[in-house]
Design a protein around this motif. Structure first.
Motif: not given
Length: 561
Positions: A336-338, A346-348, A361-362, A372-376
């Motif tokens: 997945v993309l985090v 936005l960081t990936a 993930t790391n 509330g700003q985390l998504a995959v």
């Protein structure tokens, strides 16, 4: 993100000027906000927006520069003398406020870093106004040389501040003591003149007292037995990383000898099949009898001289054992993309599924993420799905760990199997999967995703290599050093063997004189981190015996009469 491309600069990592242990270029949003608030938007617009690429084994680090403009950029040096004079006057006037900001301790490093430039055509002109590129850099690997910044500034941007401002008549006064300025000229030549105030000698007494107290405290701290921090062995030592590099050199020498021996002893049969001295093909297959076709599938050696491509390696699909899938399909369905929303944008990073609704993930991928700003997202997920942190451990330099476990409600992607075996993985072929930043920065789908198009999913990037060595670099830190290309954004992604099992968590890259080398944290360390959580991944210890669809299977079979 500004939309007008100005130029691109190749560099070395040592050229980056740092501020607060971070490259100044990574603090662009902070710099722009500071200048907008304290000097105005026109001053903030002087500095082009950087897009930093860390580079990889095949590409050098570089910075692409952008600005909000409509016209094509033109270097200042190519304008007519009259146009140059007009732009220089504008630049001199708008750079002047940075002097006072650079004298404030809270902002000095950031401002001085922004005023450090390469020195060759650093000023571009777009829409009739100057824009500075190549800032935050010092040539020749001088980014860390703080003492060189002043002299370099005098020879670069400082020349635009050397035209003196006509001083107004002032009453005779004693000389004014001042902090270091950008140029050796008096303060009055750099700022709008103000009435000079006499400073009483008594005004210096509090400063002298403070200096004496600071000196006494520093003297006490330097005494034997006095420490700012408790004495302890560092988690990751220079000796351990040096040992890892030496082990890598030994592995590379052994690899070169193996390749040369295979080349010297290889035999090409009359039917075109190349056979190595170990009686296998270069891809680790046993050749059929001369004149016979390869079987539709065959077992290959995990340490084959040449790795098999991921679309030819077959792995069992637990959901459908009767229909094997390719290794590439299996990896795409579980990686997945985090995405993390931070104060700087936005960081990936990357991650992989270890259980129902659970992603590893790391920890450093999530650093600075707002609540509330985390998504995959990704092919395994579809549209971005909200995530939350279940557990994290890091940073690596302090704790020896760099892991995070995310919970993603509703995520139905299958989980990876983990390999934690007793045997060595040296020379085994591996695949690194993830979303490297130097690929995402030119990916149209990722740009659309950033713009709010939820269905725009960037493609997964896979690179292949071999495990060079297994190393313990700290009391509880074990890594696999491998040759699969990594860059920023691969962090947290899986390192997978040719049977589709995760053998490590890609976490960092060390830059060598000739190439970068990727490091993955070992599965044993990951399992220790996951203890006590809901994650219960399947763990196996059997050696890999990949099943391969031979390249010639469809072409070498005898034609039917």
């Amino acid at each position: 993100m500004a939309d007008q491309f100005l130029s691109k600069t190749k560099l070395t990592a040592d050229d980056l000027v740092t501020s607060g242990d971070r490259p100044v270029l990574e603090r662009f949003q902070e710099l722009r906000a500071l200048l907008t608030d304290r000097a105005g938007p026109e001053v903030a617009a002087l500095f082009a927006e950087p897009l930093l690429s860390r580079g990889n084994d095949t590409a050098a680090p570089s910075v692409s520069w952008y600005a909000d403009a409509k016209s094509e950029p033109v270097p200042l040096s190519r304008l007519s003398p009259a146009e140059q004079s007009q732009v220089t006057a504008y630049l001199s006037d708008h750079l002047r406020p940075l002097r006072s900001l650079a004298e404030e301790p809270a902002h000095a490093d950031l401002v001085w870093g922004a005023l450090s430039t390469y020195g060759a055509d650093d000023v571009m002109v777009v829409d009739g106004r100057p824009v500075i590129v190549n800032w935050g850099l010092l040539p020749g690997g001088g980014g860390a040389n703080v003492s060189a910044r002043m002299a370099h500034f005098d020879a670069t941007l400082g020349r635009y501040l050397q035209a003196p401002v006509q001083p107004q008549p002032q009453p005779q006064a004693a000389p004014v003591a001042s902090a270091p300025t950008f140029t050796p000229q008096p303060v009055e030549t750099l700022m709008t003149p103000a009435p000079v105030r006499r400073i009483s000698r008594l005004a210096w007494v509090p400063l002298l007292v403070l200096l004496l107290i600071s000196g006494a405290v520093l003297f006490w701290l330097l005494q034997p037995g006095t420490r700012l921090f408790p004495k302890q062995d560092p988690v990751i030592t220079e000796q351990s990383t040096l040992d890892a590099q030496r082990a890598l050199n030994d592995e590379l020498r052994g690899r070169a000898e193996t390749l040369q021996a295979a080349l010297d002893g290889a035999v090409c049969r009359a039917d075109g099949v190349l056979i190595l001295p170990n009686s296998q093909t270069p891809e680790g297959l046993l050749p059929p009898k001369q004149g016979e076709a390869f079987p539709q599938t065959a077992e290959a050696a995990p340490d084959a001289l040449l790795p098999n491509t991921t679309d030819r390696i077959l792995v069992e699909d637990p959901a459908n054992p009767e229909t094997p899938q390719s290794l590439l399909q299996m990896i795409e369905a579980r990686t997945v993309l985090v995405l993390a929303g931070t104060a700087n944008g936005l960081t990936a990073g990357s991650g992989f599924v270890v259980g129902p609704g659970l992603v590893v993930t790391n920890q450093h991928v999530l650093e600075g993420a707002a609540p509330g700003q985390l998504a995959v997202a990704g092919q395994a997920v579809g549209n971005p799905m909200q995530a939350s942190v279940v557990k994290s451990a890091g940073p690596l330099a302090d704790t020896g760990q760099d892991f995070a476990l995310l919970e993603v409600p509703g995520l139905s992607a299958p989980a990876f199997t983990l390999l934690q075996g007793a045997g060595s993985l040296k020379l085994n072929n591996v695949i690194a999967a993830g979303y490297p930043g130097d690929v995402l920065e030119i990916d149209g789908d990722f740009a659309a995703l950033q713009a709010g198009e939820a269905g725009a999913i960037p493609g997964l990037t896979v690179t292949d290599g071999i495990v060079n060595t297994e190393q313990q670099i700290g009391p509880e830190t074990n890594v696999l050093m491998h040759s699969a290309a990594l860059s920023s954004g691969n962090s947290g992604g899986p390192l997978v063997d040719m049977c589709g099992r995760v053998v490590g968590v890609n976490s960092f890259v060390r830059k060598g004189p000739l190439q970068n080398r990727g490091y993955a944290l070992a599965i044993g360390d990951l399992m220790a981190f996951l203890a006590g959580t809901a994650a219960a991944p399947q763990v196996v210890d059997a050696p890999c015996q990949p099943v391969v669809r031979p390249f010639t299977a469809a072409t070498s079979a005898p034609a039917k009469e």
